[in-house]
Design a protein around this motif. Structure first.
Motif, PDB file in Angstrom:
ATOM      1  N   GLU A   4       0.814  -1.208   0.000  1.00  0.00           N
ATOM      2  CA  GLU A   4       0.000   0.000   0.000  1.00  0.00           C
ATOM      3  C   GLU A   4       0.852   1.263   0.000  1.00  0.00           C
ATOM      4  O   GLU A   4       0.572   2.220  -0.714  1.00  0.00           O
ATOM      5  N   HIS A   5       1.920   1.277   0.785  1.00  0.00           N
ATOM      6  CA  HIS A   5       2.736   2.490   0.892  1.00  0.00           C
ATOM      7  C   HIS A   5       3.934   2.490  -0.052  1.00  0.00           C
ATOM      8  O   HIS A   5       4.701   3.430  -0.078  1.00  0.00           O
ATOM      9  N   PHE A   6       4.090   1.437  -0.828  1.00  0.00           N
ATOM     10  CA  PHE A   6       5.172   1.380  -1.803  1.00  0.00           C
ATOM     11  C   PHE A   6       4.696   0.572  -3.008  1.00  0.00           C
ATOM     12  O   PHE A   6       5.001  -0.615  -3.140  1.00  0.00           O
ATOM     13  N   PRO A   7       3.919   1.204  -3.898  1.00  0.00           N
ATOM     14  CA  PRO A   7       3.333   0.485  -5.035  1.00  0.00           C
ATOM     15  C   PRO A   7       4.393   0.024  -6.034  1.00  0.00           C
ATOM     16  O   PRO A   7       5.510   0.550  -6.065  1.00  0.00           O
ATOM     17  N   LYS A   8       4.018  -0.930  -6.850  1.00  0.00           N
ATOM     18  CA  LYS A   8       4.972  -1.538  -7.791  1.00  0.00           C
ATOM     19  C   LYS A   8       5.569  -0.530  -8.767  1.00  0.00           C
ATOM     20  O   LYS A   8       6.663  -0.729  -9.258  1.00  0.00           O
ATOM     21  N   GLN A   9       4.880   0.564  -9.062  1.00  0.00           N
ATOM     22  CA  GLN A   9       5.431   1.575  -9.976  1.00  0.00           C
ATOM     23  C   GLN A   9       6.706   2.203  -9.424  1.00  0.00           C
ATOM     24  O   GLN A   9       7.513   2.730 -10.171  1.00  0.00           O
ATOM     25  N   LEU A  10       6.882   2.152  -8.090  1.00  0.00           N
ATOM     26  CA  LEU A  10       8.040   2.784  -7.466  1.00  0.00           C
ATOM     27  C   LEU A  10       9.130   1.789  -7.101  1.00  0.00           C
ATOM     28  O   LEU A  10      10.113   2.141  -6.468  1.00  0.00           O
ATOM     29  N   ILE A  37       8.404  17.234 -26.214  1.00  0.00           N
ATOM     30  CA  ILE A  37       7.715  17.058 -24.941  1.00  0.00           C
ATOM     31  C   ILE A  37       8.769  16.859 -23.853  1.00  0.00           C
ATOM     32  O   ILE A  37       9.492  15.864 -23.867  1.00  0.00           O
ATOM     33  N   ASP A  38       8.873  17.829 -22.934  1.00  0.00           N
ATOM     34  CA  ASP A  38       9.902  17.771 -21.899  1.00  0.00           C
ATOM     35  C   ASP A  38       9.364  17.323 -20.552  1.00  0.00           C
ATOM     36  O   ASP A  38      10.019  16.580 -19.837  1.00  0.00           O
ATOM     37  N   ASP A  39       8.209  17.819 -20.161  1.00  0.00           N
ATOM     38  CA  ASP A  39       7.666  17.527 -18.837  1.00  0.00           C
ATOM     39  C   ASP A  39       6.530  16.521 -18.923  1.00  0.00           C
ATOM     40  O   ASP A  39       5.664  16.624 -19.778  1.00  0.00           O
ATOM     41  N   ALA A  40       6.538  15.572 -18.013  1.00  0.00           N
ATOM     42  CA  ALA A  40       5.463  14.589 -17.929  1.00  0.00           C
ATOM     43  C   ALA A  40       4.403  15.089 -16.948  1.00  0.00           C
ATOM     44  O   ALA A  40       4.671  15.936 -16.104  1.00  0.00           O
ATOM     45  N   ILE A  41       3.211  14.550 -17.057  1.00  0.00           N
ATOM     46  CA  ILE A  41       2.150  14.782 -16.076  1.00  0.00           C
ATOM     47  C   ILE A  41       1.907  13.445 -15.400  1.00  0.00           C
ATOM     48  O   ILE A  41       1.542  12.470 -16.056  1.00  0.00           O
ATOM     49  N   ILE A  42       2.151  13.386 -14.106  1.00  0.00           N
ATOM     50  CA  ILE A  42       2.058  12.148 -13.350  1.00  0.00           C
ATOM     51  C   ILE A  42       0.924  12.268 -12.339  1.00  0.00           C
ATOM     52  O   ILE A  42       0.869  13.224 -11.567  1.00  0.00           O
ATOM     53  N   VAL A  43       0.006  11.312 -12.340  1.00  0.00           N
ATOM     54  CA  VAL A  43      -1.074  11.254 -11.356  1.00  0.00           C
ATOM     55  C   VAL A  43      -0.658  10.244 -10.297  1.00  0.00           C
ATOM     56  O   VAL A  43      -0.320   9.098 -10.618  1.00  0.00           O
ATOM     57  N   CYS A  44      -0.646  10.685  -9.045  1.00  0.00           N
ATOM     58  CA  CYS A  44      -0.253   9.784  -7.958  1.00  0.00           C
ATOM     59  C   CYS A  44      -1.022  10.146  -6.692  1.00  0.00           C
ATOM     60  O   CYS A  44      -1.672  11.183  -6.629  1.00  0.00           O
ATOM     61  N   GLY A  45      -0.932   9.294  -5.711  1.00  0.00           N
ATOM     62  CA  GLY A  45      -1.574   9.543  -4.433  1.00  0.00           C
ATOM     63  C   GLY A  45      -0.743  10.472  -3.565  1.00  0.00           C
ATOM     64  O   GLY A  45       0.474  10.584  -3.728  1.00  0.00           O
ATOM     65  N   GLU A  46      -1.398  11.133  -2.659  1.00  0.00           N
ATOM     66  CA  GLU A  46      -0.731  12.057  -1.732  1.00  0.00           C
ATOM     67  C   GLU A  46       0.412  11.367  -0.990  1.00  0.00           C
ATOM     68  O   GLU A  46       1.472  11.953  -0.783  1.00  0.00           O
ATOM     69  N   ASP A  47       0.212  10.107  -0.609  1.00  0.00           N
ATOM     70  CA  ASP A  47       1.230   9.368   0.150  1.00  0.00           C
ATOM     71  C   ASP A  47       2.493   9.108  -0.658  1.00  0.00           C
ATOM     72  O   ASP A  47       3.544   8.826  -0.084  1.00  0.00           O
ATOM     73  N   HIS A  48       2.402   9.183  -1.997  1.00  0.00           N
ATOM     74  CA  HIS A  48       3.537   8.826  -2.843  1.00  0.00           C
ATOM     75  C   HIS A  48       4.170  10.014  -3.547  1.00  0.00           C
ATOM     76  O   HIS A  48       5.097   9.838  -4.333  1.00  0.00           O
ATOM     77  N   ARG A  49       3.696  11.219  -3.268  1.00  0.00           N
ATOM     78  CA  ARG A  49       4.167  12.369  -4.051  1.00  0.00           C
ATOM     79  C   ARG A  49       5.653  12.656  -3.876  1.00  0.00           C
ATOM     80  O   ARG A  49       6.335  12.998  -4.829  1.00  0.00           O
TER      81      ARG A  49
END
Length: 92
Positions: A4-10, A37-49
């Motif tokens: 939960e606090h360390f998802p597979k994406q990380l 395109i230089d900057d990405a837009i990443i959607v993540c949870g507050e806990d993982h920012r």
């Protein structure tokens, strides 16, 4: 493997880079028409920012983080970390 606090994406599943870092690296050289395109837009949870921002910085990538107010597996409406719905400030 994912928690939960360390998802597979990380997590570095293949090599030294996390899945997030590997994906961000694939953006290098990406263009839209004549614009680079230089900057990405990443959607993540507050806990993982912070972990997300740190991993992107480590890879030399700038990104705009949009935070999910409630975890919905990517389906929620996000807000920008500074509270700006337009996402005008940037982590990176």
């Amino acid at each position: 493997m994912s928690r939960e606090h360390f998802p597979k994406q990380l997590i570095g599943l293949i090599g030294d880079q996390s899945l997030l870092q590997s994906t961000a690296q694939r953006l290098d050289g990406l263009t839209y028409g004549t614009a680079r395109i230089d900057d990405a837009i990443i959607v993540c949870g507050e806990d993982h920012r912070f972990t997300t921002a740190d991993q992107l910085r480590a890879g030399g990538r700038r990104a705009h983080l949009v935070l999910e107010p409630v975890a919905r597996n990517g389906g929620g409406r996000g807000r920008h970390p500074c509270g700006d719905a337009r996402g005008s400030c940037c982590y990176g």
